[in-house]
Design an enzyme around this catalytic site. Structure first.
Site, PDB file in Angstrom:
ATOM      1  CG  HIS A 259      -7.077   8.587   8.316  1.00 38.53           C
ATOM      2  ND1 HIS A 259      -5.886   8.003   8.663  1.00 38.53           N
ATOM      3  CD2 HIS A 259      -7.951   7.562   8.144  1.00 38.53           C
ATOM      4  CE1 HIS A 259      -6.036   6.686   8.705  1.00 38.53           C
ATOM      5  NE2 HIS A 259      -7.290   6.394   8.395  1.00 38.53           N
ATOM      6  CD  GLU A 260     -11.731   8.009   7.884  1.00 38.46           C
ATOM      7  OE1 GLU A 260     -11.845   7.179   6.960  1.00 38.46           O
ATOM      8  OE2 GLU A 260     -11.304   7.710   9.017  1.00 38.46           O
ATOM      9  CG  HIS A 263      -9.323   5.229   3.977  1.00 36.29           C
ATOM     10  ND1 HIS A 263      -8.470   4.179   3.734  1.00 36.29           N
ATOM     11  CD2 HIS A 263      -9.236   5.471   5.317  1.00 36.29           C
ATOM     12  CE1 HIS A 263      -7.899   3.808   4.889  1.00 36.29           C
ATOM     13  NE2 HIS A 263      -8.339   4.587   5.853  1.00 36.29           N
ATOM     14  CD  GLU A 289      -5.132   3.106   8.000  1.00 38.42           C
ATOM     15  OE1 GLU A 289      -6.207   2.908   7.395  1.00 38.42           O
ATOM     16  OE2 GLU A 289      -5.052   3.822   9.004  1.00 38.42           O
TER      17      GLU A 289
HETATM   18 ZN    ZN Z   1      -7.859   4.385   7.896  1.00 36.79          ZN
END
Ligand code: ZN
Length: 496
Positions: A259-260, A263, A289
């Site tokens: 997830h990170e 980003h 996101e």
């Molecule tokens: Zn996020």
């Protein structure tokens, strides 16, 4: 062109100051000793004030005004035209809010955060209530600084999702809510017991560090640190800071890292020409996101991805996973199960947690829900939305950090990110018809490069809708691809 050079020079300095504040913020969350909190808050407040004063300096307004003629002669897509356009929008917004209100909001956020930490620890909503009341009052005053297109809440939403209206979000969520409720109600039961047990954090760290370079990060441009609440920040496209959390009893670090990393890949892919300008970010939280969700879920929960990576994971945890086959593993990581806590929610139930918060936030701002009754209303809606009983306010209305710091209007961007991720994914599939074979062979670079070239590199040059339209041909937020994806997923989980 002298005015443009002067403007660029001023913006570059402001960007440098913001990066310095970013380093202080990162360090605070990763390695600062706890007693440093107060002095760090002072340093960050001072930097924040200097940045705001420099950006709202009337000379910036005069430069932008004089640059209007040049802007009209430039190609809309050029870096220079985008710079003038986006800076003007940011400048006009920043100037609408009186400094005194900004200072009060910052102060209320800091004390609200502190009060929330204690209230959550002690399961004591009453002690948090005055701080929440203060934040809501300040948000109402903030809204009065603007002329929202439809409803007051839109002024708050605009800070995170520029150009989006409350009405548009309501429409999207009105489609999502009944469809998701139905999917969750009929979700097949799946055995995931093997995902809970003893998982050595050090072994987790070694595994996730193997995962990152193949995603397309250049050596020397990133680092990964452990933290209590995972996040990602960056100080340029060549200095990306990822964090993750290794728990002793599950493998969530794998998906939290992916997830990170999503980003991080966004920040890493922004064009060099946009560095040290207001364009060196993502167009909105929802668009940003969409990419963390892409790497966490669309890639990181897919069978092709694990066709390559499950062997190495089994070798890392032979006792826990040695006897679990790939199919059982993929089913387990894709299951849907209603729960109490948003951050632990699976892909299918997650957006229901968000819709609940979005509706409550509008009620708080309108005053249709008395703040004193918030815990009871929360609990009743959790029962209605997800069918779960809330045992305590710590695991209920007090679970999220956002409202303590005045972050009202932020939550919808998480669900919008899910929806947008599937709209973009449809284009990825068209562009890379062999994607599944690539993922199964461990090749993530073609996907990563495509997303960089077509999305990440654009930075904040265009509005969220313009960005979406460039990628997908339409600027509408369409929940159907997301619902179709979840519906296929649930069907694939049903016992054969
Ligand atoms: Zn996020």
């Amino acid at each position: 062109m002298d005015d443009l050079r002067t403007l660029r020079g001023r913006l570059a300095e402001i960007s440098d100051l913001s990066r310095a504040a970013g380093v202080l913020g990162w360090e605070q969350r990763v390695s600062m000793p706890p007693l440093g909190t107060e002095s760090r808050a002072e340093s960050l407040a001072t930097l924040g004030r200097v940045i705001h004063d420099r950006f709202t300096d009337p000379e910036i307004g005069r430069l932008l005004h004089r640059l209007s003629a040049l802007e009209e002669s430039l190609d809309y897509d050029s870096d220079d035209a985008s710079l003038i356009r986006v800076t003007r929008r940011d400048y006009e917004k920043a100037c609408r809010v009186p400094t005194e209100l900004r200072v009060e909001m910052t102060r209320a956020a800091a004390s609200g955060h502190h009060a929330w930490v204690e209230a959550r620890k002690n399961d004591d909503f009453a002690s948090f209530l005055p701080y929440l009341r203060r934040n809501v009052e300040l948000k109402r005053r903030y809204i009065e600084c603007f002329e929202p297109a439809d409803l007051p809440y839109t002024a708050l939403l605009d800070d995170y999702e520029p150009g989006m209206t409350t009405t548009e979000v309501r429409d999207v969520f009105a489609t999502l809510r009944p469809a998701l409720t139905e999917l969750v109600r009929n979700a097949p039961e799946v055995d995931a017991s093997f995902l809970h047990g003893a998982f050595d954090p050090e072994a987790q760290r070694r595994f996730v560090e193997r995962l990152l370079p193949p995603l397309g990060f250049v050596d020397g441009a990133w680092r990964l640190d452990p933290t209590a609440h995972p996040f990602c920040t960056s100080f340029s496209n060549r200095d990306v800071r990822l964090t993750t959390r290794y728990r002793h009893d599950d493998l969530e670090s794998v998906w939290s890292t992916l997830h990170e990393a999503g980003h991080g890949l966004y920040a890493h892919g922004i064009a060099d020409s946009l560095m040290r300008t207001p364009l060196g970010g993502a167009p909105s939280l929802g668009v940003n996101e969409s990419q963390s969700r892409t790497w966490e879920n669309l890639v990181g929960r897919s069978r092709p991805f694990w066709t390559h990576w499950y062997g190495p994971l089994q070798e890392t945890f032979p006792e826990q996973l040695g006897n679990v086959d790939l199919d059982a593993f993929v089913r387990a990581i894709n299951r849907a199960e209603p729960g109490l806590i948003r951050v632990d929610a699976d892909e299918t139930t997650y957006s229901l947690h968000i819709i609940l918060r979005f509706e409550l936030e509008q009620d708080l701002i309108d005053g249709t829900v008395p703040l004193d009754d918030l815990p009871e209303i929360w609990n009743a809606r959790m029962k209605e939305f997800l069918g779960v009983d809330v045992p305590s306010n710590s695991d209920g209305v007090l679970q999220d950090v956002h409202w303590s710091g005045g972050g009202i209007g932020y939550f919808p961007t998480y669900a919008l990110g899910n929806v947008i991720s599937l709209q973009i994914w449809a284009k990825v599939r068209e562009a890379l018809p062999d994607l599944d074979d690539q993922l199964a062979a461990g090749d993530l670079l073609q996907l990563s490069d495509w997303l960089r070239d077509n999305l990440y590199s654009l930075g904040r040059k265009f509005t969220p809708k313009e960005t979406l339209e460039r990628l997908t041909g339409s600027d509408a937020i369409d929940p159907q691809p997301y619902l179709a994806y979840l519906s296929d997923k649930m069907a694939s989980l049903a016992p054969a």
